[in-house]
Design a protein around this motif. Sequence first.
Motif, short mmCIF file in Angstrom:
data_model
loop_
_atom_site.label_atom_id
_atom_site.label_comp_id
_atom_site.label_asym_id
_atom_site.label_seq_id
_atom_site.Cartn_x
_atom_site.Cartn_y
_atom_site.Cartn_z
N SER A 21 6.71 -30.02 23.40
CA SER A 21 7.63 -29.44 24.39
C SER A 21 9.00 -29.14 23.79
O SER A 21 9.77 -28.35 24.34
N ASP A 57 1.59 -20.83 23.43
CA ASP A 57 2.52 -19.74 23.76
C ASP A 57 3.94 -20.28 23.93
O ASP A 57 4.19 -21.48 23.78
N THR A 58 4.87 -19.39 24.24
CA THR A 58 6.28 -19.77 24.30
C THR A 58 6.59 -20.71 25.47
O THR A 58 7.66 -21.30 25.52
N ARG A 59 5.66 -20.86 26.39
CA ARG A 59 5.84 -21.80 27.50
C ARG A 59 5.29 -23.19 27.17
O ARG A 59 5.39 -24.10 27.97
N THR A 74 3.57 -12.93 27.12
CA THR A 74 4.07 -14.16 27.75
C THR A 74 5.53 -13.97 28.10
O THR A 74 6.35 -13.75 27.20
N ASN A 122 2.01 -23.73 26.49
CA ASN A 122 0.61 -23.83 26.93
C ASN A 122 -0.34 -23.50 25.79
O ASN A 122 -0.14 -22.52 25.08
N LYS A 144 9.43 -25.20 23.03
CA LYS A 144 9.26 -24.13 24.02
C LYS A 144 10.21 -22.99 23.70
O LYS A 144 11.35 -23.19 23.29
#
Length: 198
Positions: free
Chosen positions: A55, A168-170, A197, A172, A58
């Motif tokens: 995290s 991905d950039t989130r 994304t 996920n 992100k």
Amino acid sequence: MFFNTRRFLFSVSVILASAACSPDKPKFNAIDITGADYAKGFTSTDHNGQNRSLSDFKGKIVVLFFGYTQCPDVCPTSMMELAEVKRLLGADAEKLQGIFVTVDPTRDTAELLKAYMTNFDPTFIAFIPTPEQLAVVAKDYKIYYKKVDGKTPTSYTVDHSAGSYVYDTRGNVRLYSRYGSGAKVLAQDIQTLLNTTP
């Protein structure tokens, strides 16, 4: 009434088929595991001694690979390819974060891993789980690793899974990239993720 019901069901099937074939759904070269209930991340010490988790990254595409520094072929090849992926991304290069998770925490010290990462790209980070943490992470990530004894107690090798997970950039998990796919193929998938994304 029977006719109307049948027509309704036909209409629903057409809508569902259209949705499934929608051009809005991105197409990848790697295995699309979007929505997977595993490989969701973990916390570990990195080669700089900091406690890190996925995290923390992100906003970037994360490519996560399991290996070890004394691996004779698969690991250096994969890391060289990831460095080449970063070069191919051009202006988007800073949006890529490479993470190397050692499956040999006994021999892979922080100093050794720092030098190993720098050899490929100084922005790449190595995670050093404890042997106990590694067992849990390997199960969650569905990866295989096994110590293979050598001629001396310290000359062993480690058989291990060779693919990479892509987030991905989130944050996920989205893709599983097979070993040997090539830098151009992975770079294309990463660019697709960056373009699709928000």
